[in-house]
Design an enzyme around this catalytic site. Sequence first.
Site, PDB file in Angstrom:
ATOM      1  N   TYR A 142      44.979  37.689  44.824  1.00  0.00           N
ATOM      2  CA  TYR A 142      44.192  38.918  44.734  1.00  0.00           C
ATOM      3  C   TYR A 142      43.314  38.846  43.490  1.00  0.00           C
ATOM      4  CZ  TYR A 142      43.069  43.916  44.343  1.00  0.00           C
ATOM      5  OH  TYR A 142      42.414  45.122  44.246  1.00  0.00           O
ATOM      6  N   ASP A 237      41.394  32.978  37.448  1.00  0.00           N
ATOM      7  CA  ASP A 237      41.566  34.426  37.344  1.00  0.00           C
ATOM      8  C   ASP A 237      42.860  34.673  36.569  1.00  0.00           C
ATOM      9  OD1 ASP A 237      41.720  37.228  39.700  1.00  0.00           O
ATOM     10  OD2 ASP A 237      42.163  37.070  37.557  1.00  0.00           O
ATOM     11  N   LYS A 265      43.527  43.743  31.945  1.00  0.00           N
ATOM     12  CA  LYS A 265      44.867  44.263  31.620  1.00  0.00           C
ATOM     13  C   LYS A 265      45.181  44.171  30.109  1.00  0.00           C
ATOM     14  CE  LYS A 265      46.276  43.142  36.332  1.00  0.00           C
ATOM     15  NZ  LYS A 265      46.637  44.377  37.022  1.00  0.00           N
TER      16      LYS A 265
HETATM   17  P1  KE4 Z   1      41.461  45.584  38.414  1.00  0.00           P
HETATM   18  O1  KE4 Z   1      40.103  45.723  39.033  1.00  0.00           O
HETATM   19  O2  KE4 Z   1      42.533  46.302  39.201  1.00  0.00           O
HETATM   20  O3  KE4 Z   1      41.477  45.929  36.918  1.00  0.00           O
HETATM   21  O4  KE4 Z   1      41.863  44.010  38.424  1.00  0.00           O
HETATM   22  C1  KE4 Z   1      41.819  43.339  39.650  1.00  0.00           C
HETATM   23  C2  KE4 Z   1      42.675  42.085  39.575  1.00  0.00           C
HETATM   24  C3  KE4 Z   1      42.052  40.860  39.415  1.00  0.00           C
HETATM   25  N1  KE4 Z   1      42.774  39.717  39.350  1.00  0.00           N
HETATM   26  C4  KE4 Z   1      44.126  39.739  39.417  1.00  0.00           C
HETATM   27  C5  KE4 Z   1      44.883  38.448  39.334  1.00  0.00           C
HETATM   28  C6  KE4 Z   1      44.811  40.978  39.568  1.00  0.00           C
HETATM   29  O5  KE4 Z   1      46.170  40.973  39.647  1.00  0.00           O
HETATM   30  C7  KE4 Z   1      44.081  42.168  39.637  1.00  0.00           C
HETATM   31  C8  KE4 Z   1      44.752  43.520  39.815  1.00  0.00           C
HETATM   32  N2  KE4 Z   1      46.159  43.512  39.909  1.00  0.00           N
HETATM   33  C9  KE4 Z   1      46.768  44.583  40.661  1.00  0.00           C
HETATM   34  C10 KE4 Z   1      48.286  44.383  40.671  1.00  0.00           C
HETATM   35  N3  KE4 Z   1      48.712  43.266  41.383  1.00  0.00           N
HETATM   36  C11 KE4 Z   1      46.389  45.926  40.099  1.00  0.00           C
HETATM   37  C12 KE4 Z   1      47.207  47.076  40.619  1.00  0.00           C
HETATM   38  C13 KE4 Z   1      46.406  47.954  41.521  1.00  0.00           C
HETATM   39  O6  KE4 Z   1      45.625  47.432  42.341  1.00  0.00           O
HETATM   40  O7  KE4 Z   1      46.598  49.200  41.395  1.00  0.00           O
END
Ligand code: KE4
Length: 424
Positions: A142, A237, A265
Site C-alpha cells: 500500500y 516507500d 508518519k
Molecule cells: P498517508 O497518505 O496515509 O499519510 O500514507 C499513505 C501510506 C504510504 N505508504 C505506506 C507504506 C503506508 O503504510 C501508508 C499509510 N499506511 C496506512 C496504514 N497501513 C495508514 C492508515 C490509514 O490508511 O488510515
Amino acid sequence: MKKSANLMDRANQVIPGGVNSPVRAFKSVGGNPIFFASGNGAYMCDVDGKRYIDYVGSWGPLILGHNHTAVIAAIQTQLQKGLTFGAPSPLEVDMAELVTQLMPSIEMVRMVSSGTEATMSAIRLARGFTGKNKILKFDACYHGHNDSLLVKAGSGILTLGLASCVGVSATVAQETLVLPYNDLAAVQQVFAQYGDDIAAIIVEPIAANNNLILPQAGFLTGLRALCDKYNSVLIFDEVISGFRVALGGAQELYNIKADLTCLGKIIGGGLPVGAFGGRKDIMEMLAPIGPVYQAGTLSGNPIAMSAGIATLKQLHKPGVYQQLLQATQRVTQILKQGAEQNNIEIETNELSGLFGFSFKNDPNNKIFNQFFHLMLQHGVYLAPSAFEAGFVSLAHDADVLEETELAVKQCFAELQHTVRAISV
Ligand code: KE4
C-alpha cells in the site's frame, strides 16, 4: 462503550462510514470503532474512560509514544511564533538537513503533508525524469490512495476485500504493473517485456500493509540491479519503515541505495507530514527549477516540522533501536507463549518497532477477529485488521509489557474454546 456508540451514530450521519479513514471503521473485525479522547505514553483512553495499551501508535507516527514531552515542548515553542507562513521558514531547512544526514541516499528532499502525496509525487517525478510511463508495484503493498497506486493495494483495500478501487480509470490502471512481492523472477520477466517503458519500481522494502512480510534474500538487490539495467527509478516507500526499523530505515538495514525514498508518519511526530527525496539529478527535475510540477499549501509547515525534528532528535540517542527491538521481540514472545500454552498455533515476525502475527488455519480471519475483541476487552488496542502490522514505541517499557503479557494470557485462555468451535 456507550459514548463511543453515540458518537458513531452521530458520525454516521455526516461522515462516510463514520470515519475519516476506512481502516478505522472495524469493518473486517466487526463491531463499532472506539472513539478515543486522549493518549499518553503507551496508552490511550477512550471517550468512556477505558484505558488501552496502544499497539497501533496512529499507524506509525508515535514511535516515542503519545504526547512525548520533547515533542509537545517543541510544538508549544513554535506555536508562540505562528502556525504557518506560506513562505520558507528555518525549520524546513533544519528538517531537510536532518533527513539528508540520516538517509545518505537522499541528497535533496521535498516536504509534503501525507505519505500519499509523497508517493504520488515520487512516481510523477520518476515518469518526468525517465520519460517512461509504466509503474511497477507489488500486490498488497500500500502506497496511499493516489490512482496509479491503488491497483491491488494493501491496508484498507485488502481489509475491505476490494480487488482494486472503483473510480480509478482503466487507462490509469493499465500503466500500473502489479507482481507478487518477493517474486524476483516475475519482475525479471516483466522488465524483459516492458523494460523500456517502466519509469519506476515502487516497493515497501518491508511490506507492512499485508500483515508483516519481510523481503527475501536477494529480492531488493535484484530490484536494484534491474533498475540499473533498464534505467528505471527505484523508489523505496519507507513511510512506515523510515526511522522505525533503523535510524536510516530499511535502506540502512538492508544496505540498498534507493533512487527516491518516500517518508511519512514518524517524520511528522504525529502531525501531518510526508516527504520524498533522493538523487539530486532526479530531484532537480522538480519545479521551480525543473519541469515536473509539485506543490502544497502547508508543505513544510513549521508546527509539523517542530514535532518531526523533535521526534528524530530523540531517535538519535544511543541504544534507542536496541531498546525498540527488544521490546518488539518481547511482544512476539508473549504472543507465542500465550498461544502455545493454549495449543493455538500462530506465526509471528518482527523488526525493531514492527511486528506481525497470524493464526494458522484462519483463512477468513475469524480467529484473529475474536482475538482482537478479546484483547479490547482486556485493555489492549491492536490494529483493527488482520492485514495490518503492529507498532511498538519507546514508551512500551517493562511495566507495559508485563501488563500486555497478563492480558494476552487471559485472552488466549478464553480464545481456545472459540478456536475449537471455529475450527470445527
Ligand atoms: P498517508 O497518505 O496515509 O499519510 O500514507 C499513505 C501510506 C504510504 N505508504 C505506506 C507504506 C503506508 O503504510 C501508508 C499509510 N499506511 C496506512 C496504514 N497501513 C495508514 C492508515 C490509514 O490508511 O488510515
